[in-house]
Design a protein around this motif. Structure first.
Motif, PDB file in Angstrom:
ATOM      1  N   THR A   3       0.834  -1.209   0.000  1.00  0.00           N
ATOM      2  CA  THR A   3       0.000   0.000   0.000  1.00  0.00           C
ATOM      3  C   THR A   3       0.864   1.253   0.000  1.00  0.00           C
ATOM      4  O   THR A   3       0.588   2.215  -0.722  1.00  0.00           O
ATOM      5  N   ARG A   4       1.929   1.243   0.789  1.00  0.00           N
ATOM      6  CA  ARG A   4       2.803   2.419   0.832  1.00  0.00           C
ATOM      7  C   ARG A   4       3.546   2.597  -0.493  1.00  0.00           C
ATOM      8  O   ARG A   4       3.778   3.725  -0.928  1.00  0.00           O
ATOM      9  N   ARG A   5       3.904   1.498  -1.136  1.00  0.00           N
ATOM     10  CA  ARG A   5       4.542   1.618  -2.451  1.00  0.00           C
ATOM     11  C   ARG A   5       3.558   2.202  -3.460  1.00  0.00           C
ATOM     12  O   ARG A   5       3.935   3.019  -4.314  1.00  0.00           O
ATOM     13  N   ARG A   6       2.296   1.807  -3.374  1.00  0.00           N
ATOM     14  CA  ARG A   6       1.281   2.359  -4.278  1.00  0.00           C
ATOM     15  C   ARG A   6       1.056   3.843  -4.007  1.00  0.00           C
ATOM     16  O   ARG A   6       0.826   4.618  -4.943  1.00  0.00           O
ATOM     17  N   LEU A   7       1.123   4.244  -2.749  1.00  0.00           N
ATOM     18  CA  LEU A   7       0.994   5.669  -2.434  1.00  0.00           C
ATOM     19  C   LEU A   7       2.128   6.459  -3.080  1.00  0.00           C
ATOM     20  O   LEU A   7       1.911   7.549  -3.627  1.00  0.00           O
ATOM     21  N   LEU A   8       3.334   5.912  -3.017  1.00  0.00           N
ATOM     22  CA  LEU A   8       4.463   6.582  -3.668  1.00  0.00           C
ATOM     23  C   LEU A   8       4.267   6.642  -5.178  1.00  0.00           C
ATOM     24  O   LEU A   8       4.597   7.650  -5.814  1.00  0.00           O
ATOM     25  N   ASP A   9       3.722   5.575  -5.755  1.00  0.00           N
ATOM     26  CA  ASP A   9       3.448   5.574  -7.194  1.00  0.00           C
ATOM     27  C   ASP A   9       2.447   6.670  -7.551  1.00  0.00           C
ATOM     28  O   ASP A   9       2.600   7.360  -8.570  1.00  0.00           O
ATOM     29  N   HIS A  36       4.179   9.950  -7.410  1.00  0.00           N
ATOM     30  CA  HIS A  36       5.091  10.092  -8.541  1.00  0.00           C
ATOM     31  C   HIS A  36       4.322  10.495  -9.792  1.00  0.00           C
ATOM     32  O   HIS A  36       4.790  11.296 -10.602  1.00  0.00           O
ATOM     33  N   GLU A  37       3.117   9.973  -9.921  1.00  0.00           N
ATOM     34  CA  GLU A  37       2.277  10.284 -11.085  1.00  0.00           C
ATOM     35  C   GLU A  37       1.697  11.683 -10.994  1.00  0.00           C
ATOM     36  O   GLU A  37       1.594  12.390 -11.994  1.00  0.00           O
ATOM     37  N   ASP A  38       1.300  12.095  -9.786  1.00  0.00           N
ATOM     38  CA  ASP A  38       0.665  13.409  -9.604  1.00  0.00           C
ATOM     39  C   ASP A  38       1.059  13.923  -8.224  1.00  0.00           C
ATOM     40  O   ASP A  38       0.377  13.652  -7.235  1.00  0.00           O
ATOM     41  N   ASN A  39       2.144  14.664  -8.154  1.00  0.00           N
ATOM     42  CA  ASN A  39       2.685  15.100  -6.876  1.00  0.00           C
ATOM     43  C   ASN A  39       1.821  16.198  -6.256  1.00  0.00           C
ATOM     44  O   ASN A  39       1.204  16.993  -6.953  1.00  0.00           O
ATOM     45  N   GLY A  40       1.779  16.239  -4.916  1.00  0.00           N
ATOM     46  CA  GLY A  40       1.063  17.294  -4.227  1.00  0.00           C
ATOM     47  C   GLY A  40      -0.411  17.012  -4.065  1.00  0.00           C
ATOM     48  O   GLY A  40      -1.249  17.867  -4.355  1.00  0.00           O
ATOM     49  N   GLN A  41      -0.777  15.812  -3.593  1.00  0.00           N
ATOM     50  CA  GLN A  41      -2.178  15.434  -3.437  1.00  0.00           C
ATOM     51  C   GLN A  41      -2.617  15.535  -1.982  1.00  0.00           C
ATOM     52  O   GLN A  41      -1.828  15.358  -1.060  1.00  0.00           O
ATOM     53  N   THR A  42      -3.905  15.786  -1.795  1.00  0.00           N
ATOM     54  CA  THR A  42      -4.481  15.811  -0.457  1.00  0.00           C
ATOM     55  C   THR A  42      -4.773  14.386  -0.010  1.00  0.00           C
ATOM     56  O   THR A  42      -4.756  13.443  -0.809  1.00  0.00           O
ATOM     57  N   LEU A  43      -5.096  14.245   1.279  1.00  0.00           N
ATOM     58  CA  LEU A  43      -5.469  12.930   1.810  1.00  0.00           C
ATOM     59  C   LEU A  43      -6.693  12.397   1.076  1.00  0.00           C
ATOM     60  O   LEU A  43      -6.761  11.212   0.740  1.00  0.00           O
ATOM     61  N   MET A  58      -9.840   1.464   1.523  1.00  0.00           N
ATOM     62  CA  MET A  58      -9.619   1.504   2.965  1.00  0.00           C
ATOM     63  C   MET A  58     -10.042   2.870   3.486  1.00  0.00           C
ATOM     64  O   MET A  58     -10.300   3.793   2.697  1.00  0.00           O
ATOM     65  N   THR A  59     -10.128   2.993   4.784  1.00  0.00           N
ATOM     66  CA  THR A  59     -10.564   4.252   5.373  1.00  0.00           C
ATOM     67  C   THR A  59      -9.480   5.314   5.257  1.00  0.00           C
ATOM     68  O   THR A  59      -8.299   5.005   5.075  1.00  0.00           O
ATOM     69  N   ARG A  60      -9.915   6.569   5.364  1.00  0.00           N
ATOM     70  CA  ARG A  60      -8.950   7.673   5.335  1.00  0.00           C
ATOM     71  C   ARG A  60      -7.974   7.550   6.498  1.00  0.00           C
ATOM     72  O   ARG A  60      -6.798   7.921   6.370  1.00  0.00           O
ATOM     73  N   GLN A  61      -8.461   7.028   7.636  1.00  0.00           N
ATOM     74  CA  GLN A  61      -7.583   6.873   8.803  1.00  0.00           C
ATOM     75  C   GLN A  61      -6.445   5.899   8.492  1.00  0.00           C
ATOM     76  O   GLN A  61      -5.289   6.140   8.874  1.00  0.00           O
ATOM     77  N   SER A  62      -6.762   4.813   7.773  1.00  0.00           N
ATOM     78  CA  SER A  62      -5.734   3.836   7.422  1.00  0.00           C
ATOM     79  C   SER A  62      -4.716   4.446   6.457  1.00  0.00           C
ATOM     80  O   SER A  62      -3.509   4.227   6.600  1.00  0.00           O
ATOM     81  N   VAL A  63      -5.210   5.223   5.488  1.00  0.00           N
ATOM     82  CA  VAL A  63      -4.294   5.892   4.564  1.00  0.00           C
ATOM     83  C   VAL A  63      -3.404   6.866   5.327  1.00  0.00           C
ATOM     84  O   VAL A  63      -2.201   6.976   5.066  1.00  0.00           O
ATOM     85  N   THR A  64      -3.995   7.574   6.293  1.00  0.00           N
ATOM     86  CA  THR A  64      -3.220   8.513   7.115  1.00  0.00           C
ATOM     87  C   THR A  64      -2.090   7.798   7.847  1.00  0.00           C
ATOM     88  O   THR A  64      -0.963   8.312   7.940  1.00  0.00           O
ATOM     89  N   GLN A  65      -2.370   6.607   8.366  1.00  0.00           N
ATOM     90  CA  GLN A  65      -1.341   5.844   9.091  1.00  0.00           C
ATOM     91  C   GLN A  65      -0.199   5.445   8.159  1.00  0.00           C
ATOM     92  O   GLN A  65       0.974   5.514   8.538  1.00  0.00           O
ATOM     93  N   HIS A  66      -0.542   5.036   6.939  1.00  0.00           N
ATOM     94  CA  HIS A  66       0.507   4.677   5.975  1.00  0.00           C
ATOM     95  C   HIS A  66       1.339   5.911   5.599  1.00  0.00           C
ATOM     96  O   HIS A  66       2.561   5.831   5.476  1.00  0.00           O
ATOM     97  N   LEU A  67       0.663   7.048   5.426  1.00  0.00           N
ATOM     98  CA  LEU A  67       1.393   8.275   5.097  1.00  0.00           C
ATOM     99  C   LEU A  67       2.328   8.680   6.226  1.00  0.00           C
ATOM    100  O   LEU A  67       3.420   9.203   5.990  1.00  0.00           O
ATOM    101  N   ALA A  68       1.910   8.431   7.467  1.00  0.00           N
ATOM    102  CA  ALA A  68       2.749   8.767   8.617  1.00  0.00           C
ATOM    103  C   ALA A  68       4.046   7.956   8.595  1.00  0.00           C
ATOM    104  O   ALA A  68       5.121   8.480   8.923  1.00  0.00           O
TER     105      ALA A  68
END
Length: 255
Positions: free
Chosen positions: A12-18, A21-28, A37-47
């Motif tokens: 999941t974290r590798r996909r977030l980086l992808d 890389h495709e569109d830098n500067g995105q919001t949560l 997955m929930t926004r909370q789960s995405v937030t944890q991966h971003l952390a």
């Protein structure tokens, strides 16, 4: 470096980086749209990615924009890759990519055309509801912001949308990426295809490349191979002569 390897160990974290890389500067919210997955789960991966310095967050008003930081990846390359035979690894990587592309069950169609116009006018022809109606027989309707919905609406007054999707990348006037789906399959992400319009100036003309990927089968690819040349020929005629072709795109013979 341990934090970097830990962060990269998760798919999941590798996909977030992808995505960044495709569109830098995105919001949560924009990032969360691509994950089941929930926004909370995405937030944890971003952390975890931020702790590894792979992602940097910048406040813009009430929004928090996330940016890819490639420096740790470059350090890995210098320490673990460059010391080996880089040309040979590059060649092996190219062979692997070609093999993976050949084995994929998601067909792709690519079409290139040259238009005597400007990138700005080509962009308008692809996104303006009235112009698309003139040469496509459908109006492309959206505000064309990343994350926004778009619709391919009939011009017969019925307001029926035959295609819907999401704006993934919107970089006026050079690049537009959208997802495509039948309205009854809008919630089935695995059924969505993806269209990229790449607009590049060449002296007094424009090179327009359309890539339609993640098509569901060869039947959809055949439809794309018939439809896109007709649509883009009509667009080219409109921009160069001021008039679309006499036939609608779906009336142009396939052979």
């Amino acid at each position: 470096m341990d934090k970097v390897f830990k962060a990269l160990a998760d798919e999941t974290r590798r996909r977030l980086l992808d995505r960044l890389h495709e569109d830098n500067g995105q919001t949560l919210g924009e990032l969360s749209e691509h994950f089941a997955m929930t926004r909370q789960s995405v937030t944890q991966h971003l952390a975890v990615l931020e702790a590894a310095n792979l992602v940097s967050a910048v406040r813009r008003g009430r929004e928090k924009l996330h940016y890819l930081n490639p420096v740790p990846l470059h350090e890995i390359q210098e320490r673990w890759i460059d010391k080996f035979e880089r040309p040979r690894l590059g060649a092996l990587g190219a062979v692997k990519r070609r093999a993976e592309e050949a084995m994929t069950d998601k067909p792709t169609f690519v079409y290139v055309t040259y238009i005597e116009s400007t990138p700005e006018k080509v962009w308008e022809a692809l996104t303006d509801a009235d112009l698309t109606a003139a040469y496509w027989g459908h109006s492309n309707v959206s505000d064309w912001r990343p994350g926004s919905r778009w619709e391919h609406v009939r011009t017969d007054g019925s307001r029926v949308a035959d295609v819907v999707g999401t704006v993934v990348v919107s970089e006026r006037p050079t690049r537009l990426v959208t997802t495509w789906a039948a309205p009854d399959q809008e919630d089935q992400r695995d059924r969505h295809s993806r269209v990229t319009f790449d607009i590049r100036p060449h002296a007094d003309i424009v090179r327009l490349t359309v890539t339609h990927e993640d098509l569901n089968d060869e039947g959809e690819r055949a439809d794309a191979a018939t439809g896109w040349p007709a649509v883009l020929s009509n667009l080219k005629s409109l921009l160069e002569t001021g008039s679309a072709l006499p036939q609608k795109p779906w009336q142009v013979p396939a052979r």
